[in-house]
Design a protein around this motif. Structure first.
Motif, mmCIF file in Angstrom:
data_model
loop_
_atom_site.group_PDB
_atom_site.id
_atom_site.type_symbol
_atom_site.label_atom_id
_atom_site.label_comp_id
_atom_site.label_asym_id
_atom_site.label_seq_id
_atom_site.Cartn_x
_atom_site.Cartn_y
_atom_site.Cartn_z
ATOM 1 N N VAL C 386 0.849 -1.197 0.000
ATOM 2 C CA VAL C 386 0.000 0.000 0.000
ATOM 3 C C VAL C 386 0.883 1.245 0.000
ATOM 4 O O VAL C 386 0.674 2.176 -0.781
ATOM 5 N N LEU C 387 1.885 1.233 0.846
ATOM 6 C CA LEU C 387 2.741 2.406 0.954
ATOM 7 C C LEU C 387 3.403 2.699 -0.394
ATOM 8 O O LEU C 387 3.473 3.843 -0.837
ATOM 9 N N PHE C 388 3.820 1.644 -1.056
ATOM 10 C CA PHE C 388 4.438 1.789 -2.382
ATOM 11 C C PHE C 388 3.462 2.500 -3.322
ATOM 12 O O PHE C 388 3.799 3.498 -3.956
ATOM 13 N N VAL C 389 2.234 2.029 -3.351
ATOM 14 C CA VAL C 389 1.217 2.643 -4.220
ATOM 15 C C VAL C 389 1.031 4.104 -3.841
ATOM 16 O O VAL C 389 1.120 5.009 -4.682
ATOM 17 N N ILE C 390 0.844 4.341 -2.543
ATOM 18 C CA ILE C 390 0.635 5.726 -2.095
ATOM 19 C C ILE C 390 1.796 6.605 -2.559
ATOM 20 O O ILE C 390 1.603 7.689 -3.110
ATOM 21 N N SER C 391 3.006 6.099 -2.395
ATOM 22 C CA SER C 391 4.158 6.939 -2.745
ATOM 23 C C SER C 391 4.092 7.329 -4.212
ATOM 24 O O SER C 391 4.381 8.476 -4.579
ATOM 25 N N ILE C 392 3.665 6.387 -5.054
ATOM 26 C CA ILE C 392 3.588 6.717 -6.483
ATOM 27 C C ILE C 392 2.483 7.746 -6.728
ATOM 28 O O ILE C 392 2.688 8.776 -7.384
ATOM 29 N N VAL C 393 1.328 7.520 -6.118
ATOM 30 C CA VAL C 393 0.216 8.469 -6.250
ATOM 31 C C VAL C 393 0.675 9.870 -5.860
ATOM 32 O O VAL C 393 0.446 10.847 -6.575
ATOM 33 N N VAL C 394 1.381 9.944 -4.736
ATOM 34 C CA VAL C 394 1.829 11.262 -4.266
ATOM 35 C C VAL C 394 2.719 11.931 -5.301
ATOM 36 O O VAL C 394 2.581 13.115 -5.593
ATOM 37 N N ASN C 395 3.609 11.147 -5.922
ATOM 38 C CA ASN C 395 4.491 11.778 -6.902
ATOM 39 C C ASN C 395 3.722 12.282 -8.107
ATOM 40 O O ASN C 395 4.013 13.352 -8.639
ATOM 41 N N ILE C 396 2.719 11.538 -8.530
ATOM 42 C CA ILE C 396 1.864 12.029 -9.614
ATOM 43 C C ILE C 396 1.224 13.344 -9.186
ATOM 44 O O ILE C 396 1.271 14.352 -9.893
ATOM 45 N N GLY C 397 0.691 13.328 -7.980
ATOM 46 C CA GLY C 397 0.044 14.538 -7.460
ATOM 47 C C GLY C 397 0.989 15.727 -7.457
ATOM 48 O O GLY C 397 0.639 16.816 -7.906
ATOM 49 N N MET C 398 2.195 15.491 -7.010
ATOM 50 C CA MET C 398 3.137 16.616 -6.929
ATOM 51 C C MET C 398 3.461 17.144 -8.311
ATOM 52 O O MET C 398 3.574 18.344 -8.519
ATOM 53 N N TRP C 399 3.569 16.239 -9.280
ATOM 54 C CA TRP C 399 3.843 16.714 -10.642
ATOM 55 C C TRP C 399 2.694 17.594 -11.115
ATOM 56 O O TRP C 399 2.908 18.684 -11.645
ATOM 57 N N LEU C 400 1.470 17.116 -10.857
ATOM 58 C CA LEU C 400 0.296 17.902 -11.272
ATOM 59 C C LEU C 400 0.302 19.266 -10.584
ATOM 60 O O LEU C 400 -0.027 20.277 -11.192
ATOM 61 N N GLU C 401 0.704 19.274 -9.307
ATOM 62 C CA GLU C 401 0.713 20.560 -8.596
ATOM 63 C C GLU C 401 1.612 21.547 -9.324
ATOM 64 O O GLU C 401 1.226 22.672 -9.612
ATOM 65 N N ARG C 402 2.821 21.110 -9.667
ATOM 66 C CA ARG C 402 3.739 22.012 -10.385
ATOM 67 C C ARG C 402 3.096 22.469 -11.683
ATOM 68 O O ARG C 402 3.168 23.638 -12.054
ATOM 69 N N PHE C 403 2.467 21.536 -12.397
ATOM 70 C CA PHE C 403 1.864 21.878 -13.686
ATOM 71 C C PHE C 403 0.775 22.932 -13.497
ATOM 72 O O PHE C 403 0.727 23.926 -14.222
ATOM 73 N N GLU C 404 -0.057 22.715 -12.485
ATOM 74 C CA GLU C 404 -1.131 23.685 -12.216
ATOM 75 C C GLU C 404 -0.526 25.065 -11.981
ATOM 76 O O GLU C 404 -0.942 26.055 -12.576
ATOM 77 N N ILE C 405 0.474 25.109 -11.132
ATOM 78 C CA ILE C 405 1.047 26.411 -10.772
ATOM 79 C C ILE C 405 1.702 27.053 -11.985
ATOM 80 O O ILE C 405 1.441 28.213 -12.313
ATOM 81 N N ILE C 406 2.513 26.295 -12.703
ATOM 82 C CA ILE C 406 3.335 26.899 -13.747
ATOM 83 C C ILE C 406 2.533 27.133 -15.022
ATOM 84 O O ILE C 406 2.356 28.263 -15.462
ATOM 85 N N ALA C 407 2.013 26.058 -15.589
ATOM 86 C CA ALA C 407 1.404 26.181 -16.920
ATOM 87 C C ALA C 407 -0.006 26.760 -16.852
ATOM 88 O O ALA C 407 -0.337 27.712 -17.551
ATOM 89 N N VAL C 408 -0.836 26.214 -15.980
ATOM 90 C CA VAL C 408 -2.235 26.635 -15.984
ATOM 91 C C VAL C 408 -2.364 28.117 -15.646
ATOM 92 O O VAL C 408 -3.148 28.844 -16.246
ATOM 93 N N SER C 409 -1.524 28.586 -14.719
ATOM 94 C CA SER C 409 -1.585 30.023 -14.408
ATOM 95 C C SER C 409 -1.269 30.840 -15.652
ATOM 96 O O SER C 409 -1.862 31.885 -15.889
ATOM 97 N N LEU C 410 -0.333 30.346 -16.463
ATOM 98 C CA LEU C 410 0.086 31.121 -17.639
ATOM 99 C C LEU C 410 -0.994 31.165 -18.708
ATOM 100 O O LEU C 410 -1.121 32.156 -19.419
ATOM 101 N N THR C 411 -1.769 30.079 -18.820
ATOM 102 C CA THR C 411 -2.694 30.034 -19.960
ATOM 103 C C THR C 411 -3.701 31.181 -19.897
ATOM 104 O O THR C 411 -4.180 31.622 -20.923
#
Lengths: 183, 1040, 483
Positions: C386-411
């Motif tokens: 479970v922890l392994f899965v969670i860790s992967i989910v979290v990394n996906i989430g963090m990538w999305l967070e950066r994308f939201e902040i950087i790209a989506v704000s710019l659009t």
């Protein structure tokens, strides 16, 4: 060569199998009046290094780090302000040529960088590393010094050094083995 | 036509297909240049630098790699900027013509390298001419400006005049005389024509036909009339696809001139007098002059526009009414009746909204007798023109704001009738030889039911003379490349009759010939040069003395003094109007109820006109003034209609891309497929189709773009059609628009107010309008002290009240600053490179919006966010307050663009600039760096012009005077909306404008202190016409 | 006293049906001697023949890495137009990946430096592993600032190099701050990692029988011979580096966050970014450590050294940082929607939540805010799968967070007229996947060729490591016995 001529023998080395043993041995050797000696251990044992006569005051790494940090910091700020305000002043967004708050990051980073490098390099230099060759490597079984054995070497440079006496003395510390270190 | 249209579709799905198609087609019929005789292009190969040749090979045999990488890789890019085969080494032949050509103002006669000269010339255009000053660098025309002395220009230009530079250097221009596709020389043609001449002599011209566009060239007309006189049987036909016949039918050969600078009230009945028409520049200027408001003005002019689709003029209306064509005449009838015009047939059941307009307008105009103008649209029916004329009469405008005069163009005809007659005679075999002059392209543009190309097969001898080897040329026996007007000796008259000599700036690039030169081959002295023809006409062959002086004066000034025709002030003097009594009945259309069928409106395209500019990258990429569409035409329909047809009307565009549903439009058995574009203000069940697209032989740029609306345009349904069937096709098609957001989102980039409120509150632009942060922070708050600007401080104001959104500034900027064309695929990715853009915003209800325009160049912020973040000092501030770009220092992080709140920075994502094609090398402005890949670029206030003026002023050791520096956008602007100058000089125009109460900074609240500021809009709608306020207005408009 | 010799008193609870409270699980399973540690760890490098899965993973990794090579080659020849970046969206996946990778790196330094200063002994088993992770992550990160430029071959202009033109970098630009921060970070992490490895390299030198390896490791170990004098200076230097890396690691992501905080784009221009970014960095960093350690400890059978206790602690750190990150999201939303009273900010927030990219925003909330809440339960923290899965989910989430902040704000920023939309191309994906592959390859090589667990530090955790008469000796014995 010269060194080798003066001291054909590097010293006598005793091998121990526990931290306790090496610590006691070192302390005894010190009490016995030996001064020029060194211990070799797979991991740091502070008591031992004190016993072989390496005091905190001999350790200058922190000083190197401090100096490096100061140089780095001033260097960083100077670089930024000279580049922006002296060597090629340009009107950037109507800001002053040297807006000090904007140079803080650069100053900070260069402080850390130089400080860190001087600490690391300083340590190596003071330790005389890298040192591809060293007499102690000649001792059979010394390779265990990086595994689970502990070595004490009383060096020939010791004023009180006398091979026979030293060997005898070391044997008295019930080591697993005592060996003569070829220079 | 289906196949043709589907080709258009493919054209976009696979960017390159159309050309290939085009070439397959061609190879079957004629030899296309891509398979030229070996000998020929071997020699080319020698001429061409190897890069050139590689490019050609690439284009023919693309590697998969490139296609994979990006659609606008080198290959299609080459296609965009055109094939440059056969033009290597062309740079060598940039010679001025051998005859004397004279600079506009006294300048050193010989060319000083690096010193640009300006020459006066004129651009002949439908029904008139526009006087130009053309800049010549080392003998290469590089930039077009308006001639301040010329009545049709007054120093300004429109997009077409600006784009003529690229037209001149278009590598796809026809480059050799051809006989059935084989390359011939001029002498071959001369001998052929000599034969024809004798034939004509013997038959008194029996079976001889000439086809030209309408012309105002006195020398050409003289020659033509000479020929017709000697050969009475010969006939002269005129055809321009974009010419209406309403006015001619209603009023006979009359020239109507309007004085908008004298009119307080203007009623436009579907007339787009500010854009498109030959006189638009002058009319726009006059209208804007009259309209300028200041705190002192007590009254303001008012513009009513009644039309179908929002036109450039309609967008600037104070009150605009969108009406289906089928109801139009009824409405006009009612209006005329309300003004007491006899013989009008009012529609009795007008919609309440329409009735409201009728009453309000009639009342308003009657109250301002003699100070108003009623103007009917070029394409409106005779009925509407007749009534417009009667209304002017009834309002006593004639002789005050409306003038009649003898026509300036020779023997004006009903173009539709003329081409119809010709086509019929051809099919009837009555035509033995047809001489097509001046690039008429009937095969593409004649009404579909005439089947012109089939008729052409019946004619034994056809000569085609034009700039391009186009659809018609393919069906002709002989093709003679025409000389571009910048290469020609010619003459032309402005709308008011003022004549100009067209003097060439450069010897013909490809041995092109003028129409007169071709025509003269049929006369007694067949080898006259264009120069001789024109010169003889004006000097009567007299050499030296006054004649010579007058000639030189004419060349120098760009106009010939006292040649304007005296305006007659009474309609009676024009006879024809009385004759229109009878015709004054609704003839055009059966009145329909909405839903029974669709009405269709045909219009020439807003940027490529009737298709003659289809191969012009600058104009293709120019956003259409209202829709901001590029590279395509579309079927404009209202949102309600789209929903009714279950068409996709997206809530959000994906960036610049809008995957439009394709509809199948059927009119009287003919049909065409077209992608839809949802147009606010469009009446329901009405479709507007723009002509000029769907070209097959326009060139590498223009081939296969869009769809050909001409496929459903017939002699019956010429400008309007009814009873059309429209059905969803089930395909979609990507359309590239440069602006996908329609509303201002409560941010008020454009601040508008009605005149009465303006008088109450002159400071409205600075008002707290619900968002207190809108105010610009005071100059001295902020952490750091502000930079002092001594000496010059350049600044600009843009009067949004004058801006009509014509985009002339954009093309001018493209031409002046060597801005590359990026192509549809890149526009779809929103990577267009225009340094100045014209934003368009809608407010109000989607079905009846108010439209605003806002040109946005770089704002040259004093506290520029872009500069602060550039890591390499590539963008910095000059001591004069310019936000400079150092291109060769730029590494392309794009951080500056991200941080620019105005988003005026443009990035070369790929190698957009064409570095190889020699023509484009010649077309460029040597004063401006040509940017390469990976570099950011932006408006610099035309810094090259600033430097030029400063050098000049330093030579004469004085300060730069106000008006010495005219930026490209400023000089092109027909309405003087843009003013540039030194804001440290208290007396400069710009300083004075910046003190106006309407002056405000765009996004000033961001504390960027922009040097460019705007003057707010003041509109003057009729209080008796109530605004439609749509509760969902923003949302609704946004979703369009 | 040296930090190495600290340990804590602990009395083990009664063992109830096989379940062991991880917080009482020792850092090293009992029964190990100095030699056994040496043997077990050095054998992974020296003796063990390479397992099949290693080759499999290597193959996958290198395929992606080759994809990266291809993508970047095309990029250099064609221009960054092959990516989806466009007019309003000047930065998109490129800088998103940059920030994400840098963030990943932070866990390594944090574990090795901060936990070191805090005398968290459990770090010893995983610090070198995560330091290696840091270095490779920063390598991946470093590629983007270089290749996202329009003219990569001129990217060196961002460094303060004397040149004939006398033009220097523009020191007011956050990008230049970045250059300093990231390069400092990389250099010191490398030094710290290498210095930490020197004694263990000595061990490998002494153990291997292959002359070639002896030479290689001998060279790398700089002739380390374990002299106590050396050890003392060594410890000081190590301590100082740790002390320096701690503020450094905090500063790096703060500086990175200033790229945006200094900008005026709504969604960028925010004062909470530095702590917000650092927390996020640690969060994603620990997630990736787990993603790597969980399989590694199984495959190399290192359960003795990387025990439930480590797994459990990392779970706790993730939970903590996850909460900080969630708090930041709330605060951001609060700023935008309520507090700022600024239309641009307000719109930006609404646009994130309900605009064209809304889906991604809510996925991000799911990944970064909802998921970590599971970590409250110890049972989940101890379930490696479970922890392994969670860790992967979290990394996906963090990538999305950066994308939201950087790209989506710019659009969609200030002027509606220039609003746009970003769509990635195949090359965006190739590049990102490529860096993942590159990272994997580097990790695999590291695990195979370097001592991935610091031997000498582990040895010091053995009771035997304390010279006789040491106060805590007895108690430690007790723990080992009881467990």
């Amino acid at each position: 060569m010269k060194h080798k001529k003066e001291y054909p023998i590097y010293g006598v080395m005793a091998e121990f199998d526990s931290p306790t043993a090496i610590m006691l041995a070192a302390q005894k050797a010190r009490d016995a009046g030996y001064r020029v000696m060194d211990a070799y251990t797979p991991f740091p044992i502070e008591e031992v290094s004190e016993a072989v006569g390496f005091q905190r005051k001999h350790n200058k790494v922190a000083l190197a780090c401090l100096i490096g940090g100061i140089l780095g910091g001033t260097g960083g700020y100077t670089l930024a302000s000279c580049a922006a305000g002296v060597w090629f002043p340009l009107n950037i967004a109507g800001r002053p040529f040297i807006p000090w708050p904007m140079f803080i990051p650069v100053t900070f980073e260069s402080t850390i960088l130089i400080a860190g490098l001087s600490a690391a390099i300083g340590m190596l230099v003071m330790n005389g590393l890298p040192a591809p060759y060293h007499p102690v490597f000649n001792v059979p079984g010394f390779s265990l010094a990086t595994n689970d054995r502990f070595f004490l070497c009383i060096e020939a440079r010791d004023p009180k050094y006398d091979e026979g006496a030293v060997t005898e003395f070391l044997n008295s510390l019930n080591p697993t083995e005592v060996t003569r270190v070829e220079g | 036509m289906m196949n043709d249209e589907s080709k258009g579709m493919n054209g976009q799905i696979n960017f390159d297909l159309p050309v290939l198609n085009g070439e397959e087609k061609s190879s079957s019929f004629i030899i296309h240049h891509s398979s030229l005789p070996r000998k020929y292009w071997q020699s080319l190969d020698e001429l061409a630098d190897s890069a050139e040749f590689d490019a050609y090979v690439k284009r023919e045999y693309p590697s998969q790699m490139e296609v994979l990488i990006d659609p606008v890789s080198r290959r299609s890019f080459m296609k965009l900027m055109g094939a440059s085969l056969g033009l290597a080494g062309l740079a060598a032949c940039t010679v001025q013509p051998k005859e004397d050509i004279l600079p506009y103002i006294t300048q050193p006669e010989e060319i000083i390298p690096g010193k640009a000269l300006y020459f006066a010339t004129a651009m002949p255009r439908s029904g008139g001419a526009m006087g130009l000053l053309v800049r010549s660098n080392e003998g290469r025309p590089t930039k077009v400006e308006g001639n301040p002395d010329h009545p049709a220009s007054l120093g300004a230009t429109d997009i077409f005049a600006q784009a003529e530079i690229l037209q001149l250097y278009d590598p796809d221009r026809s480059q050799s005389i051809k006989h059935l596709g084989d390359i011939k020389v001029w002498d071959d043609f001369m001998t052929e024509m000599a034969g024809q001449a004798s034939l004509m002599q013997s038959s008194k011209g029996e079976g001889f036909r000439f086809l030209t566009e309408s012309t105002t060239s006195p020398s050409f007309i003289a020659m033509m009339q000479g020929i017709l006189a000697e050969n009475p049987q010969a006939k002269w036909h005129q055809f321009e696809p974009a010419r209406g016949n309403g006015q001619f039918t209603a009023m006979g050969p009359t020239n109507v001139q309007y004085r908008f600078d004298k009119a307080d009230r203007v009623l436009s009945l579907d007339s787009d007098f500010m854009m498109g028409a030959g006189t638009s520049v002058r009319y726009a200027r006059d209208w804007a002059e009259k309209r300028k408001v200041s705190s002192s003005s007590t009254d303001m002019s008012r513009l009513y526009v009644v039309e179908t689709t929002i036109s450039g003029t309609g967008a600037n209306a104070d009150n605009r009414l969108g009406i289906r064509p089928s109801q139009f005449e009824g409405f006009v009838g009612a209006l005329a009746a309300a003004m007491g015009v006899a013989g009008a047939a009012p529609d009795t059941q007008l919609a309440s909204r329409q009735q409201e307009f009728v009453n309000a307008i009639a009342k308003d105009l009657l109250a301002t007798k003699g100070r108003s103008i009623v103007i009917a649209g070029e394409w409106q029916s005779p009925y509407v023109h007749a009534l417009a004329n009667k209304m002017n009469d009834a309002l006593g405008n004639i002789g005050k704001t409306v003038f009649y005069s003898a026509p300036v163009e020779a023997s004006p005809v009903d173009h539709l009738a003329s081409i119809t007659e010709l086509a019929q005679d051809m099919s009837a075999g009555k035509v033995s030889s047809l001489i097509i002059l001046g690039g008429v392209n009937p095969v593409y543009s004649a009404p579909a039911d005439l089947n012109f190309e089939i008729a052409m097969k019946k004619v034994p001898f056809i000569v085609h003379h034009g700039l391009f080897y186009d659809e018609t040329a393919v069906y002709s026996h002989w093709h003679v490349p025409a000389a571009h007007f910048l290469e020609s000796w010619d003459d032309a008259k402005a709308h008011d009759g003022t004549a100009s000599i067209v003097q060439p700036l450069i010897a013909p690039l490809y041995q092109g010939k003028t129409a007169s030169e071709v025509l003269t081959t049929l006369t007694k002295n067949p080898s006259l040069s264009a120069y001789q023809i024109v010169n003889n006409y004006w000097t009567g062959g007299a050499k030296g003395g006054d004649a010579e002086k007058a000639w030189r004066r004419a060349l120098n000034d760009g106009i010939i003094q006292n040649t304007s025709v005296a305006p007659a002030s009474s309609p009676v003097s024009v006879g024809a109007t009385s004759g229109t009594e009878g015709t004054a009945s609704p003839t055009m259309l059966p009145a329909l109820q909405a839903g029974e069928g669709f009405d269709i409106v045909f219009r020439p395209d807003q940027t490529i006109f009737d298709g003659r500019y289809a191969n012009n990258g600058w104009l293709q990429e120019m956003p259409k003034p209202i829709s901001t569409l590029t590279w395509d035409n579309a079927a404009l329909i209202s949102r309600a209609t789209a929903k009714k047809l279950h068409l996709h009307a997206p809530l959000q565009f994906e960036g610049a891309q809008y995957d439009a549903d394709v509809v199948h439009i059927e009119v009287d058995g003919l049909s065409v497929n077209a992608p839809i574009w949802i147009a606010p203000g469009q009446p329901d069940d009405t479709i507007t189709l723009y002509l000029g697209y769907g070209r097959e032989r326009a060139g590498h740029v223009g081939n296969g773009l869009g769809f050909n609306a001409g496929h459903v345009r017939t002699t019956k349904n010429y400008w309007f059609a009814t009873g059309a069937k429209v059905s969803k096709k089930g395909q979609t098609y990507p359309l590239a628009a440069t602006q996908v957001q329609f509303t201002m989102e409560d941010r008020d980039p454009v601040r508008a107010i009605d005149f009465p409120d303006y008088k109450k509150d002159l400071n409205y632009v600075h008002e707290d309008r619900g968002h207190p942060w809108l105010e610009e922070p005071s100059k001295d708050d902020g952490f750091f002290p502000r930079y002092e600007y001594k000496g010059y401080a350049w600044g600009m104001t843009i009067d949004l009240n004058s801006c009509i959104g014509c985009n002339a500034c954009m093309v001018a900027c493209v031409a002046e600053n060597n801005i590359p064309v990026v192509g549809k695929q890149q526009v779809l990715r929103h990577r267009q490179m225009h340094w100045i853009r014209v934003d368009r915003y809608y407010t109000g209800a989607a079905e009846d919006p108010e439209t605003y325009f806002q040109p946005v160049p770089c704002q040259q912020c004093e506290e520029a966010p872009c500069e602060l973040v550039c890591p390499v000092d590539a963008t910095t501030h000059s001591a004069e307050g310019l936000n400079d770009m150092t291109y060769n220092r730029c590494v392309g992080t794009r951080y500056c663009s991200n941080n620019c709140p105005y988003k005026v920075r443009r990035f070369n994502f790929l190698l957009f600039q064409d570095w190889t094609t020699p023509q484009f090398k010649m077309a460029r402005n040597p004063e401006v760096t040509v940017r390469s890949r990976g570099v950011m670029e932006k408006c610099t206030y035309c810094v090259q012009r600033i430097q030029d003026a400063k050098i000049q002023s330093e030579k004469e050791n004085r300060r730069v005077r106000d008006g010495d520096i005219i930026t490209a956008c400023e000089s092109a602007c027909p309405t003087d909306a843009i003013v540039f100058g030194d804001i440290n000089d208290p007396n400069s125009r710009v300083t004075r404008l910046k003190t106006d109460t309407r002056n405000y900074a765009l996004l000033g609240d961001l504390n960027t202190h922009p040097r460019t500021t705007y003057l707010g809009v003041v509109r003057n709608p009729n209080p008796e016409i109530k605004r439609i306020i749509d509760p969902r207005l923003n949302k609704e408009a946004e979703t369009v | 006293m040296s930090a190495f010799q600290e340990t804590e008193l602990r009395v083990a609870p009664p063992v109830e049906k096989g379940y062991r409270d991880p917080s009482f699980v020792p850092i090293i399973e009992p029964g190990h001697t100095f030699d056994s540690i040496t043997e077990k760890i050095s054998n992974i490098v020296l003796e063990m023949n390479t397992p099949r899965w290693w080759f499999g993973a290597m193959l996958v990794g290198s395929c992606f890495a080759v994809g990266l090579l291809f993508a970047l080659t095309v990029l250099v020849f064609k221009g960054i137009g092959i990516w989806g970046n466009n007019q309003p969206t000047g930065w998109a996946w490129d800088i998103t990946n940059f920030v994400w990778w840098i963030g990943i790196g932070h866990a390594g330094t944090l574990i090795s430096a901060i936990l070191f200063l805090l005398k968290q002994e459990w770090r010893n088993s995983i610090n070198r592993f995560s330091e290696a992770m840091t270095i490779f992550a920063v390598m991946c990160a470093g590629m983007f600032p270089i290749f996202h430029t329009g003219r990569p071959w001129l990217a060196y202009w961002l460094f303060p190099l004397p040149n004939t033109m006398g033009v220097w970098p523009q020191f007011k630009s956050p990008l230049v701050w970045d250059v300093f921060a990231v390069s400092t970070y990389f250099t010191l992490s490398l030094v710290y990692w290498y210095i930490g490895m020197v004694p263990d390299l000595g061990t490998l030198r002494d153990r291997t029988r292959k002359p070639l390896l002896q030479k290689v490791y001998g060279f790398l170990s700089l002739g380390w011979r374990g002299s106590t004098r050396h050890w003392s200076r060594y410890e000081t230097a190590y301590l100082l580096l740790a002390g320096l890396c701690t503020p450094l690691v905090l500063s790096v992501h703060s500086v990175v966050s200033m790229d945006f905080a200094v900008g005026i784009v709504p969604g960028w221009h925010s004062t909470i970014f530095p702590p917000y970014f650092v927390a996020g960095a640690v969060y994603s960093g620990f997630a990736l450590v787990l993603t790597l350690v969980i399989p590694a400890r199984r495959l190399f059978n290192l359960k003795d050294f990387i025990t439930q206790r480590h797994i459990d602690n990392m779970g706790k750190v993730m939970l903590a940082t996850g909460l900080i990150v969630s708090y930041s999201y709330c605060f951001e939303a609060f700023f935008g929607l309520v507090y700022a009273g600024n239309k641009y900010e307000h719109f930006m927030m609404m646009n994130r939540m309900f605009g064209p990219y809304a889906t991604f925003y809510w996925i991000l909330i799911l990944c970064n805010v909802i998921t970590p809440q599971f970590l409250w339960w110890r049972k989940i923290r101890n379930n490696t799968i479970v922890l392994f899965v969670i860790s992967i989910v979290v990394n996906i989430g963090m990538w999305l967070e950066r994308f939201e902040i950087i790209a989506v704000s710019l659009t969609r920023d200030f002027l509606p007229s220039s609003w746009g939309y970003f769509k990635p191309t195949i090359f965006d994906m190739l590049t990102f996947a490529g860096t993942l592959g590159f990272f994997l390859v580097m990790m695999l090589l590291f695990m195979r060729t370097m001592p991935m667990i610091p031997m000498y530090e582990l040895k010091m955790l053995l009771p035997a490591a304390r010279p006789a008469g040491h106060p805590e000796q007895g108690s430690f014995e007790e723990e080992v016995v009881s467990a």
